[in-house]
Design an enzyme around this catalytic site. Structure first.
Site, PDB file in Angstrom:
ATOM      1  N   HIS A  19       0.842  -1.205   0.000  1.00  0.00           N
ATOM      2  CA  HIS A  19       0.000   0.000   0.000  1.00  0.00           C
ATOM      3  C   HIS A  19       0.879   1.258   0.000  1.00  0.00           C
ATOM      4  CE1 HIS A  19      -2.972  -2.749   2.280  1.00  0.00           C
ATOM      5  NE2 HIS A  19      -3.544  -2.507   1.115  1.00  0.00           N
ATOM      6  N   LYS A  43     -16.006  -8.506   4.957  1.00  0.00           N
ATOM      7  CA  LYS A  43     -14.756  -8.929   5.593  1.00  0.00           C
ATOM      8  C   LYS A  43     -14.829  -8.832   7.108  1.00  0.00           C
ATOM      9  CE  LYS A  43     -11.496  -7.810   1.893  1.00  0.00           C
ATOM     10  NZ  LYS A  43     -10.418  -6.916   1.481  1.00  0.00           N
ATOM     11  N   ARG A  92      -2.053  -5.443  -8.571  1.00  0.00           N
ATOM     12  CA  ARG A  92      -0.869  -6.265  -8.312  1.00  0.00           C
ATOM     13  C   ARG A  92      -0.646  -7.299  -9.395  1.00  0.00           C
ATOM     14  NH1 ARG A  92      -3.079  -8.191  -2.836  1.00  0.00           N
ATOM     15  NH2 ARG A  92      -4.883  -7.961  -4.183  1.00  0.00           N
ATOM     16  N   SER A 130      -3.080  -7.959   2.685  1.00  0.00           N
ATOM     17  CA  SER A 130      -3.258  -7.856   4.137  1.00  0.00           C
ATOM     18  C   SER A 130      -3.607  -9.210   4.733  1.00  0.00           C
ATOM     19  CB  SER A 130      -4.344  -6.834   4.464  1.00  0.00           C
ATOM     20  OG  SER A 130      -3.956  -5.571   4.009  1.00  0.00           O
TER      21      SER A 130
HETATM   22  N1  COA Z   1      -0.343  -3.957  -1.507  1.00  0.00           N
HETATM   23  C1  COA Z   1      -0.771  -4.873  -0.655  1.00  0.00           C
HETATM   24  N2  COA Z   1      -2.020  -5.314  -0.610  1.00  0.00           N
HETATM   25  C2  COA Z   1      -2.861  -4.799  -1.494  1.00  0.00           C
HETATM   26  C3  COA Z   1      -2.493  -3.837  -2.439  1.00  0.00           C
HETATM   27  C4  COA Z   1      -1.161  -3.411  -2.433  1.00  0.00           C
HETATM   28  N3  COA Z   1      -0.714  -2.518  -3.280  1.00  0.00           N
HETATM   29  N4  COA Z   1      -3.559  -3.532  -3.192  1.00  0.00           N
HETATM   30  C5  COA Z   1      -4.568  -4.274  -2.739  1.00  0.00           C
HETATM   31  N5  COA Z   1      -4.141  -5.048  -1.716  1.00  0.00           N
HETATM   32  C6  COA Z   1      -4.894  -6.045  -0.971  1.00  0.00           C
HETATM   33  C7  COA Z   1      -5.434  -5.558   0.305  1.00  0.00           C
HETATM   34  O1  COA Z   1      -4.494  -5.687   1.327  1.00  0.00           O
HETATM   35  C8  COA Z   1      -6.625  -6.463   0.471  1.00  0.00           C
HETATM   36  O2  COA Z   1      -6.170  -7.681   0.985  1.00  0.00           O
HETATM   37  P1  COA Z   1      -7.100  -8.676   1.792  1.00  0.00           P
HETATM   38  O3  COA Z   1      -8.317  -8.944   0.953  1.00  0.00           O
HETATM   39  O4  COA Z   1      -6.197  -9.826   1.921  1.00  0.00           O
HETATM   40  O5  COA Z   1      -7.429  -8.017   3.097  1.00  0.00           O
HETATM   41  C9  COA Z   1      -7.095  -6.672  -0.949  1.00  0.00           C
HETATM   42  O6  COA Z   1      -5.992  -6.429  -1.754  1.00  0.00           O
HETATM   43  C10 COA Z   1      -8.144  -5.724  -1.438  1.00  0.00           C
HETATM   44  O7  COA Z   1      -8.466  -4.877  -0.426  1.00  0.00           O
HETATM   45  P2  COA Z   1      -8.578  -3.312  -0.437  1.00  0.00           P
HETATM   46  O8  COA Z   1      -7.698  -2.637  -1.396  1.00  0.00           O
HETATM   47  O9  COA Z   1      -8.456  -2.888   0.966  1.00  0.00           O
HETATM   48  O10 COA Z   1      -9.966  -3.178  -0.989  1.00  0.00           O
HETATM   49  P3  COA Z   1     -11.284  -3.818  -0.443  1.00  0.00           P
HETATM   50  O11 COA Z   1     -11.693  -4.754  -1.489  1.00  0.00           O
HETATM   51  O12 COA Z   1     -11.175  -4.323   0.943  1.00  0.00           O
HETATM   52  O13 COA Z   1     -12.180  -2.526  -0.391  1.00  0.00           O
HETATM   53  C11 COA Z   1     -13.190  -0.528  -1.305  1.00  0.00           C
HETATM   54  C12 COA Z   1     -12.266  -1.719  -1.512  1.00  0.00           C
HETATM   55  C13 COA Z   1     -13.086   0.035   0.087  1.00  0.00           C
HETATM   56  C14 COA Z   1     -12.728   0.508  -2.292  1.00  0.00           C
HETATM   57  C15 COA Z   1     -14.601  -1.006  -1.646  1.00  0.00           C
HETATM   58  O14 COA Z   1     -14.950  -2.099  -0.851  1.00  0.00           O
HETATM   59  C16 COA Z   1     -15.602   0.093  -1.460  1.00  0.00           C
HETATM   60  O15 COA Z   1     -15.683   0.992  -2.263  1.00  0.00           O
HETATM   61  N6  COA Z   1     -16.376   0.039  -0.363  1.00  0.00           N
HETATM   62  C17 COA Z   1     -17.410   1.010  -0.093  1.00  0.00           C
HETATM   63  C18 COA Z   1     -18.789   0.473  -0.460  1.00  0.00           C
HETATM   64  C19 COA Z   1     -19.099   0.756  -1.904  1.00  0.00           C
HETATM   65  O16 COA Z   1     -19.024   1.864  -2.392  1.00  0.00           O
HETATM   66  N7  COA Z   1     -19.525  -0.289  -2.620  1.00  0.00           N
HETATM   67  C20 COA Z   1     -19.892  -0.172  -4.018  1.00  0.00           C
HETATM   68  C21 COA Z   1     -18.715  -0.372  -4.946  1.00  0.00           C
HETATM   69  S1  COA Z   1     -18.205  -2.051  -4.977  1.00  0.00           S
END
Ligand code: COA
Length: 158
Positions: A19, A43, A92, A130
């Site tokens: 990140h 989650k 990624r 993560s």
């Molecule tokens: N390095 C390390 N890990 C990374 C990464 C990076 N560069 N990029 C992504 N990841 C990982 C994260 O650690 C996470 O890992 P995990 O699933 O093992 O915990 C995973 O990739 C994706 O997670 P994250 O980037 O945190 O996104 P998310 O999918 O949890 O949430 C939001 C994404 C918050 C943008 C999305 O859920 C959201 O918009 N929520 C609000 C509700 C909404 O608007 N919904 C409608 C649209 S879907």
């Protein structure tokens, strides 16, 4: 000159070097970055939102371009509230693409003005997530190559 702000949303449970790599790259292009902790309905988190914000603050201390926030709700509502129309996401691997493509498309359907900008982390972080960190930590493994020292401290204090 117009100040360009972007929002980097995520669960950050916890923040990893991957990140931080995305934040560094985005900081080279945008004037301001809002890194925002979201609660993900599907989650079960390891850390509370407060703890995740706290770890982000520690990891990004001194970075004047970055502001840390939190939000519960739809990303598009947050974007409207902040008057920001650029979302940062990390890609990624090809396997991320389908999921990211869907989120970006849905967000653009809900809010026409939004653009999602993707950054590729450095190669050594492409395998990192993560949940990998949470899993290694759960079994007492060494995560020092994956997360900043403050996160290790928080993991150990559990
Ligand atoms: N390095 C390390 N890990 C990374 C990464 C990076 N560069 N990029 C992504 N990841 C990982 C994260 O650690 C996470 O890992 P995990 O699933 O093992 O915990 C995973 O990739 C994706 O997670 P994250 O980037 O945190 O996104 P998310 O999918 O949890 O949430 C939001 C994404 C918050 C943008 C999305 O859920 C959201 O918009 N929520 C609000 C509700 C909404 O608007 N919904 C409608 C649209 S879907």
């Amino acid at each position: 000159m117009k100040i360009k702000t972007a929002i980097y949303p995520g669960s950050f449970d916890p923040i990893t070097f991957g990140h931080l790599d995305i934040i560094r790259r985005a900081g080279k292009i945008f004037d301001r970055l809002i890194v925002s902790v979201f609660t993900h309905s599907a989650k079960k988190p390891m850390f509370t939102v407060e703890e995740r914000v706290d770890m982000l603050r520690s990891a990004l201390k001194g970075n004047k371009k970055v502001k840390i926030e939190r939000f519960e709700g739809l990303l598009v509502d947050y974007l409207r509230k902040k008057k920001v129309n650029v979302v940062i996401r990390g890609l990624r691997a090809i396997s991320d693409l389908e999921y990211e493509f869907q989120i970006a498309a849905i967000n653009r359907t809900l809010y026409g003005g939004v653009e999602t900008v993707f950054f590729m982390p450095r190669q050594r972080y492409t395998y990192l997530s993560s949940s990998v960190v949470r899993d290694i930590a759960h079994f007492g493994g060494d995560v020092s190559k994956l997360v900043p020292p403050y996160v290790i401290k928080k993991i150990k204090s559990r």
